[in-house]
Design a protein around this motif. Structure first.
Motif, PDB file in Angstrom:
ATOM      1  N   HIS A 262       0.812  -1.217   0.000  1.00  0.00           N
ATOM      2  CA  HIS A 262       0.000   0.000   0.000  1.00  0.00           C
ATOM      3  C   HIS A 262       0.847   1.269   0.000  1.00  0.00           C
ATOM      4  N   ARG A 263       2.009   1.229   0.677  1.00  0.00           N
ATOM      5  CA  ARG A 263       2.751   2.472   0.916  1.00  0.00           C
ATOM      6  C   ARG A 263       4.118   2.556   0.243  1.00  0.00           C
ATOM      7  N   LEU A 264       4.641   1.455  -0.276  1.00  0.00           N
ATOM      8  CA  LEU A 264       5.991   1.504  -0.832  1.00  0.00           C
ATOM      9  C   LEU A 264       5.979   1.467  -2.354  1.00  0.00           C
ATOM     10  N   SER A 265       7.004   2.077  -2.918  1.00  0.00           N
ATOM     11  CA  SER A 265       7.247   1.971  -4.360  1.00  0.00           C
ATOM     12  C   SER A 265       7.979   0.665  -4.640  1.00  0.00           C
ATOM     13  N   PHE A 266       8.080   0.331  -5.895  1.00  0.00           N
ATOM     14  CA  PHE A 266       8.805  -0.878  -6.284  1.00  0.00           C
ATOM     15  C   PHE A 266      10.251  -0.837  -5.787  1.00  0.00           C
ATOM     16  N   GLU A 267      10.936   0.288  -5.996  1.00  0.00           N
ATOM     17  CA  GLU A 267      12.336   0.395  -5.579  1.00  0.00           C
ATOM     18  C   GLU A 267      12.477   0.233  -4.071  1.00  0.00           C
ATOM     19  N   GLU A 268      11.538   0.767  -3.324  1.00  0.00           N
ATOM     20  CA  GLU A 268      11.586   0.631  -1.865  1.00  0.00           C
ATOM     21  C   GLU A 268      11.315  -0.802  -1.434  1.00  0.00           C
ATOM     22  N   ILE A 269      10.435  -1.492  -2.138  1.00  0.00           N
ATOM     23  CA  ILE A 269      10.176  -2.902  -1.821  1.00  0.00           C
ATOM     24  C   ILE A 269      11.426  -3.739  -2.051  1.00  0.00           C
ATOM     25  N   VAL A 270      12.146  -3.454  -3.135  1.00  0.00           N
ATOM     26  CA  VAL A 270      13.416  -4.148  -3.380  1.00  0.00           C
ATOM     27  C   VAL A 270      14.370  -3.921  -2.203  1.00  0.00           C
ATOM     28  N   GLN A 271      14.481  -2.673  -1.773  1.00  0.00           N
ATOM     29  CA  GLN A 271      15.346  -2.333  -0.636  1.00  0.00           C
ATOM     30  C   GLN A 271      14.934  -3.098   0.620  1.00  0.00           C
ATOM     31  N   TYR A 272      13.649  -3.117   0.884  1.00  0.00           N
ATOM     32  CA  TYR A 272      13.124  -3.783   2.092  1.00  0.00           C
ATOM     33  C   TYR A 272      13.363  -5.288   2.045  1.00  0.00           C
ATOM     34  N   LEU A 273      13.012  -5.934   0.937  1.00  0.00           N
ATOM     35  CA  LEU A 273      13.170  -7.381   0.855  1.00  0.00           C
ATOM     36  C   LEU A 273      14.628  -7.790   0.975  1.00  0.00           C
ATOM     37  N   ASN A 274      15.511  -7.068   0.305  1.00  0.00           N
ATOM     38  CA  ASN A 274      16.938  -7.400   0.388  1.00  0.00           C
ATOM     39  C   ASN A 274      17.462  -7.269   1.812  1.00  0.00           C
ATOM     40  N   ASP A 275      17.020  -6.223   2.498  1.00  0.00           N
ATOM     41  CA  ASP A 275      17.458  -6.021   3.882  1.00  0.00           C
ATOM     42  C   ASP A 275      16.985  -7.167   4.769  1.00  0.00           C
ATOM     43  N   ARG A 276      15.716  -7.521   4.648  1.00  0.00           N
ATOM     44  CA  ARG A 276      15.171  -8.573   5.513  1.00  0.00           C
ATOM     45  C   ARG A 276      15.810  -9.926   5.194  1.00  0.00           C
ATOM     46  N   HIS A 277      16.064 -10.187   3.948  1.00  0.00           N
ATOM     47  CA  HIS A 277      16.729 -11.437   3.586  1.00  0.00           C
ATOM     48  C   HIS A 277      18.125 -11.510   4.208  1.00  0.00           C
ATOM     49  N   LYS A 278      18.880 -10.432   4.136  1.00  0.00           N
ATOM     50  CA  LYS A 278      20.235 -10.423   4.691  1.00  0.00           C
ATOM     51  C   LYS A 278      20.234 -10.628   6.201  1.00  0.00           C
TER      52      LYS A 278
END
Length: 470
Positions: free
Chosen positions: A60-76
């Motif tokens: 609802h609140r994030l852009s595609f680029e921000e979702i990439v940032q978030y997923l990569n962070d959580r995976h790491k």
């Protein structure tokens, strides 16, 4: 952004951000219940420890680029499940996503907006690319049972079934989806029984996925799904929510033990413990003297729910779940932006918990707090949890307060014993010693006192287990 440009730019961004996206094969299969009915594994037979992160407003609140940032962070950081909502809680029906798309036309569950779902499609497949599951909530609970929040209520049995079937069909081939119904709501409230609606939604998902879907439910604070849904055939896993509104040290270990021992058992876990940096007891009005939940609070609740038999746990940060930024109004006294909140200590520390659990055989763990024969406390803030492996060749103890304890080790038949002291704050083994195994062994952690929590791992040396953080 021009509406025509959006799908093209999204595709280009996917290809640029994830070079091997089109070549990656999801190799884990779907999630399922293990043979002993208490834990989780994937359909390729690998044990699975659920380490979730709460990303409710992700789509609802994030852009595609921000979702990439978030997923990569959580995976790491070691997360392997992201909990996110299709029809979000906060203005989810009336406030468009970052690409000017609402999820439904005319607030009608039978009229989904394909443009809104493009971002969800891409997110699910990006998560698969980095070996992560998405626990997908079809809707927040206020769209079924308002009680509080903005709603509006839009679901009945008929459209819940059809909406569930539409979603199930759209994602029938995405094996990294876990379906999570509910959304901070009781299935039964006073004289109102909302189970027929949730049951209909679950049936739609099941039929569309040829009954391959793994389905659970996100319950309200202070509650367990076992009270309302344990006998529902569509429910694969119970959850509890120890939450944010009952102070510190809610005895979640008792809830997990209770659910673990139910007839016809199902896996159980705390799907929403206290969030890091969340105000303590903020409803109906927050007293600032109560402060915020800290990483220490997060560790205590996470470890004790897992050590009591939870098949995993979900972490949350108060700025991250709502993706608070300068673009959004903060919800309930949020002080941390989502980008800063991602690096708070608790997010790293729950990753250490996963490493510790996965360092030993995961399935068949036996909760056994009675092995603590001296040093146990009846204070919730100091209660020690402990379990042993099904073959009695190892055990783990979580101490929320550093103190000398005595442990009954007669379950372990070796003449010697290996003792590891793991600091859950930094994720390091700070000491490993071998000693003669006495029936009752006195153990003193490296530091003592409140805030000095420790994980103690006891090994049979013959099993040749690696150090717990490797």
């Amino acid at each position: 952004m021009n509406k025509i440009q959006y799908p093209i730019l999204l595709l280009v961004a996917v290809l640029l951000s994830i070079p091997c996206f089109s070549q990656h094969q999801w190799k884990h299969g779907r999630l399922r219940v293990s043979a002993d009915a208490h834990y989780l594994e994937t359909t390729n037979g690998r044990p699975f420890f659920w380490l979730g992160d709460t990303g409710w407003e992700l789509f609802h609140r994030l852009s595609f680029e921000e979702i990439v940032q978030y997923l990569n962070d959580r995976h790491k950081k070691g997360f392997n499940v992201i909990q996110a909502v299709v029809l979000a809680e906060h203005d989810g029906l009336t406030k468009a996503n970052r690409y000017s798309a609402l999820p439904l036309f005319q607030n009608d569950p039978l009229k989904p907006n394909p443009k809104y779902f493009q971002l969800i499609d891409t997110t699910i497949r990006m998560a698969a690319e980095i070996d992560m599951f998405v626990a997908l909530l079809p809707t927040w609970g206020d769209k079924v049972s308002k009680e509080w929040g903005k709603g509006p209520v839009i679901f009945n049995e008929r459209n819940a079934y059809l909406y569930g079937k539409w979603l199930g069909n759209r994602y029938r081939n995405d094996e990294n989806i876990i379906w999570m119904l509910g959304g901070d709501r009781l299935p039964v409230k006073d004289s109102n029984d909302f189970r027929p609606i949730w049951r209909a939604m679950a049936r739609g998902i099941q039929e569309a996925t040829d009954y391959k879907a793994f389905i659970t439910y996100h319950i309200s604070g202070g509650e367990s799904t076992s009270k309302y849904l344990h006998k529902e055939t569509w429910l694969n896993m119970n959850t509890v929510q120890s939450g944010h509104g009952s102070g510190h040290d809610v005895p979640v270990w008792k809830w997990i033990e209770r659910d673990f021992n139910l007839p016809s058992p199902k896996p159980t876990m705390d799907a929403e413990p206290n969030y890091e940096d969340h105000p303590v007891d903020p409803w109906p009005k927050w007293d600032e003297k109560k402060g915020y939940f800290t990483e220490y609070d997060v560790r205590k609740q996470s470890y004790r729910s897992v050590f009591a038999g939870g098949c995993g746990v979900t972490y949350g940060h108060h700025g991250v779940w709502q993706f608070y930024s300068e673009r959004e109004e903060p919800i309930t006294y949020a002080d941390w932006s989502w980008t800063a909140g991602m690096d708070r200590p608790g997010a790293y520390q729950v990753g250490y918990l996963r490493k510790i659990i996965e360092s030993r055989p995961y399935l068949g763990r036996v909760y056994d707090p009675k092995m603590i024969v001296e040093g146990q406390s009846m204070k919730n803030s100091e209660f020690i949890t402990a379990f042993r492996g099904k073959d009695n060749d190892f055990a783990m103890i979580y101490m929320p307060v550093g103190k000398t304890i005595k442990v009954d080790t007669r379950f372990m038949k070796s003449s010697d014993i290996k003792i590891w002291f793991v600091d859950p704050r930094i994720g390091h083994v700070v000491r490993g010693i071998s000693t003669y195994r006495k029936d009752v062994l006195e153990i003193k952690p490296p530091t003592l006192g409140v805030g000095q929590d420790w994980v103690i791992v006891l090994d049979n040396p013959d099993s040749q287990y690696r150090p717990p953080m490797e």
